[in-house]
Design a protein around this motif. Structure first.
Motif, PDB file in Angstrom:
ATOM      1  N   ARG A 103       0.827  -1.208   0.000  1.00  0.00           N
ATOM      2  CA  ARG A 103       0.000   0.000   0.000  1.00  0.00           C
ATOM      3  C   ARG A 103       0.862   1.259   0.000  1.00  0.00           C
ATOM      4  O   ARG A 103       0.555   2.236  -0.681  1.00  0.00           O
ATOM      5  N   ARG A 104       1.935   1.232   0.781  1.00  0.00           N
ATOM      6  CA  ARG A 104       2.821   2.398   0.823  1.00  0.00           C
ATOM      7  C   ARG A 104       3.484   2.620  -0.532  1.00  0.00           C
ATOM      8  O   ARG A 104       3.542   3.745  -1.036  1.00  0.00           O
ATOM      9  N   ARG A 105       3.981   1.533  -1.132  1.00  0.00           N
ATOM     10  CA  ARG A 105       4.654   1.642  -2.424  1.00  0.00           C
ATOM     11  C   ARG A 105       3.688   2.120  -3.503  1.00  0.00           C
ATOM     12  O   ARG A 105       4.041   2.945  -4.356  1.00  0.00           O
ATOM     13  N   ALA A 106       2.454   1.643  -3.476  1.00  0.00           N
ATOM     14  CA  ALA A 106       1.473   2.042  -4.481  1.00  0.00           C
ATOM     15  C   ALA A 106       1.199   3.540  -4.411  1.00  0.00           C
ATOM     16  O   ALA A 106       1.108   4.215  -5.452  1.00  0.00           O
ATOM     17  N   LEU A 107       1.081   4.090  -3.200  1.00  0.00           N
ATOM     18  CA  LEU A 107       0.824   5.520  -3.085  1.00  0.00           C
ATOM     19  C   LEU A 107       2.037   6.339  -3.511  1.00  0.00           C
ATOM     20  O   LEU A 107       1.906   7.332  -4.234  1.00  0.00           O
ATOM     21  N   THR A 108       3.236   5.937  -3.083  1.00  0.00           N
ATOM     22  CA  THR A 108       4.432   6.715  -3.432  1.00  0.00           C
ATOM     23  C   THR A 108       4.669   6.711  -4.938  1.00  0.00           C
ATOM     24  O   THR A 108       5.029   7.739  -5.515  1.00  0.00           O
ATOM     25  N   GLU A 109       4.455   5.574  -5.586  1.00  0.00           N
ATOM     26  CA  GLU A 109       4.634   5.518  -7.038  1.00  0.00           C
ATOM     27  C   GLU A 109       3.594   6.362  -7.763  1.00  0.00           C
ATOM     28  O   GLU A 109       3.897   7.035  -8.757  1.00  0.00           O
ATOM     29  N   ALA A 110       2.361   6.357  -7.257  1.00  0.00           N
ATOM     30  CA  ALA A 110       1.319   7.176  -7.874  1.00  0.00           C
ATOM     31  C   ALA A 110       1.625   8.664  -7.694  1.00  0.00           C
ATOM     32  O   ALA A 110       1.424   9.463  -8.616  1.00  0.00           O
ATOM     33  N   LEU A 111       2.125   9.048  -6.522  1.00  0.00           N
ATOM     34  CA  LEU A 111       2.484  10.447  -6.286  1.00  0.00           C
ATOM     35  C   LEU A 111       3.622  10.878  -7.212  1.00  0.00           C
ATOM     36  O   LEU A 111       3.608  11.982  -7.763  1.00  0.00           O
ATOM     37  N   ARG A 112       4.613  10.018  -7.365  1.00  0.00           N
ATOM     38  CA  ARG A 112       5.719  10.354  -8.268  1.00  0.00           C
ATOM     39  C   ARG A 112       5.230  10.516  -9.693  1.00  0.00           C
ATOM     40  O   ARG A 112       5.745  11.342 -10.459  1.00  0.00           O
ATOM     41  N   GLY A 113       4.217   9.736 -10.052  1.00  0.00           N
ATOM     42  CA  GLY A 113       3.637   9.870 -11.383  1.00  0.00           C
ATOM     43  C   GLY A 113       2.994  11.227 -11.598  1.00  0.00           C
ATOM     44  O   GLY A 113       2.860  11.680 -12.737  1.00  0.00           O
ATOM     45  N   HIS A 114       2.609  11.883 -10.507  1.00  0.00           N
ATOM     46  CA  HIS A 114       2.037  13.232 -10.572  1.00  0.00           C
ATOM     47  C   HIS A 114       3.086  14.305 -10.300  1.00  0.00           C
ATOM     48  O   HIS A 114       2.737  15.474 -10.102  1.00  0.00           O
ATOM     49  N   GLY A 115       4.358  13.907 -10.234  1.00  0.00           N
ATOM     50  CA  GLY A 115       5.423  14.881 -10.049  1.00  0.00           C
ATOM     51  C   GLY A 115       5.717  15.262  -8.618  1.00  0.00           C
ATOM     52  O   GLY A 115       6.432  16.239  -8.373  1.00  0.00           O
ATOM     53  N   VAL A 116       5.187  14.512  -7.652  1.00  0.00           N
ATOM     54  CA  VAL A 116       5.453  14.797  -6.240  1.00  0.00           C
ATOM     55  C   VAL A 116       6.523  13.825  -5.763  1.00  0.00           C
ATOM     56  O   VAL A 116       6.309  12.611  -5.730  1.00  0.00           O
TER      57      VAL A 116
END
Length: 482
Positions: free
Chosen positions: A355-368
């Motif tokens: 769950r943590r990895r999924a959120l961090t990867e999604a955030l990076r996909g948005h440039g965060v």
């Protein structure tokens, strides 16, 4: 200087104590103006910092109040103590559709405890006041897998209880204590309550930086509080190499500094179980909590360290609660060796990391940009904390504000802490809302109530995951962050 104020002990504790006694016996009354820091430091021949520390302790107790340039005054009877950082994390809490602020485990990932308690009810013998505070079989089990060979081990009521008792045993009023920057707000609140001064040190993805640690040690601290795994709030975990480097820095220091390690989430974190006590067992108090892995209501943490310190903690504890209920200790012992519970904890560890990895990867996909890490939380940088919190609240999401995690009140980069434990499904929609909240410029391009994939009612709470997992017959509500 006011001739009513006589201070025989010019330490921070002595200054605070003398003023407190004058207020208590009525010699100083509500509204009386106290000497300025500079006036009193000159009169006593001490540094302004010493006086300031005494003033802060009095303010924390609600005895005095600062009015800026007008000075410091004796508070009236209706004054309240200063709000804590922990209060700042929960102030203004609402019934958000999706609460990602609490730092607590997913109740559905906790082991089922009913069968364990039934087994204990059938077999447990009545105990008395004079038995050892630690159930012998639990103590032997814990020591067999402990990361440090410290001289003694005891059991207390959760990680924060262990940290607080450790600090109380080694820190005195006015002492300096090294803390990570940022760190868990309850540590900072407790240090302030005992009149200790936090010395913040920076970190990277492997934990406290050795050069920063050496600099902090040069100030003469009596203790350091670090989190070796899944650091709260950043998720950083100390590598074995970094731990060895920190131990070497500590060994070279001229000052004796006791390190208190809070391994608050260990069993559900995949990082290696590392302790500075592997190299310096006589200087390390190691805490391991089982709240996030086996259940917050167990309220159990194990604490190891030098015999002289552990004996002091045990003796002090006997004057209060005495011991952690032995029936709960036996419950933990049964859970630690029960195969179904073992598999449940392993499953939870995998899910939290996913769950943590999924959120961090999604955030990076948005440039965060968010750092890699482990555990239940993600530290998300934002341009402006207040704007981010408002935007998220408008979208039905609550996160923890970042300010309370910093030892200093000013000059910190803005961030929020997001607990990923409740994100059971694809977090892409949540990541998009977080990304917009992180940047006011992005927020200008979106209605606060909507995103391309979201209705104006805000994000729906994700459904439970459908992966196969060990069978369980009931769920548990999560306890407070720790």
């Amino acid at each position: 200087m006011n001739d009513r104020i006589r201070i025989d002990d010019p330490s921070a504790a002595g200054i605070a104590g003398a003023i407190a006694r004058l207020i208590t016996n009525g010699e100083l009354r509500a509204g009386d103006r106290l000497p300025t820091v500079r006036e009193l430091s000159t009169q006593l021949g001490v540094s302004p910092a010493t006086v300031s520390h005494g003033w802060r302790a009095l303010a924390r107790a609600g005895l005095v109040v600062s009015r800026g340039r007008s000075g410091t005054f004796v508070a009236d009877g209706n004054s309240h103590t200063a709000p804590s950082r922990a209060d700042g994390m929960t102030r203004g809490a609402t019934t958000a559709q999706l609460d990602l602020s609490l730092g607590t485990p997913d109740p559905d990932l906790l082991p089922e405890i009913g069968s364990i308690l039934t087994r204990l009810a059938l077999n447990t013998e009545t105990t008395d006041y004079h038995q050892a505070p630690v159930v012998p079989e639990l103590g032997r089990f814990l020591q067999a897998e402990w990361p440090t060979k410290s001289g003694a081990l005891t059991v207390v009521d959760g990680a924060m209880d262990a940290v607080a008792r450790s600090l109380h045993a080694v820190v005195r009023f006015g002492d300096r204590v090294i803390v990570e920057n940022p760190t868990f707000p309850h540590f900072l609140d407790y240090l302030e309550s005992i009149g200790a001064q936090p010395v913040p040190v920076r970190m990277d993805a492997e934990g406290v930086l050795p050069d920063e640690f050496a600099r902090a040690l040069s100030t003469g601290p009596t203790a350091a509080v670090i989190q070796p795994r899944a650091q709260n709030p950043t998720g950083a975990s100390i590598s074995a190499q970094r731990a060895e480097e920190l131990a070497a820095v500590l060994r070279r220091s001229e000052h004796r500094c006791v390190v208190i390690e809070d391994d608050h989430s260990g069993p559900v974190v995949p990082a290696e179980d590392v302790s500075l006590g592997r190299w310096l067992p006589d200087l390390v108090l190691h805490v391991r909590s089982y709240s996030k892995s086996h259940g917050p209501d167990l309220r159990i943490a194990a604490l190891s360290g030098p015999e002289t310190i552990i004996d002091r903690i045990v003796a002090t504890r006997m004057l209060g609660p005495g011991w952690t209920p032995r029936i709960l200790q036996r419950a933990l012992f049964e859970m630690l060796r029960d195969q179904t519970v073992i598999h449940t904890v392993e499953y939870a560890r995998t899910q939290y990391q996913r769950r943590r990895r999924a959120l961090t990867e999604a955030l990076r996909g948005h440039g965060v940009h968010v750092a890699d890490g482990q555990g239940l939380n993600v530290w998300v940088p934002v341009t402006d904390e207040r704007t981010a919190l408002i935007h998220l609240a408008a979208n039905g999401i609550r996160v923890a504000p970042g300010g309370p995690f910093y030892p200093a009140d000013r000059g910190n980069p803005h961030a929020v802490r997001v607990t990923t434990a409740p994100l059971r499904d694809n977090p892409g929609e949540v990541a998009h809302i977080l990304a917009v909240a992180a940047s006011p410029r992005r927020a200008e391009h979106f209605s606060l109530g909507t995103t391309p994939t979201q209705s104006r009612t805000g994000p729906a709470v994700p459904p439970p995951i459908s992966d196969e997992r060990p069978m369980r017959s009931s769920s548990h509500r999560a306890g407070r962050d720790g």
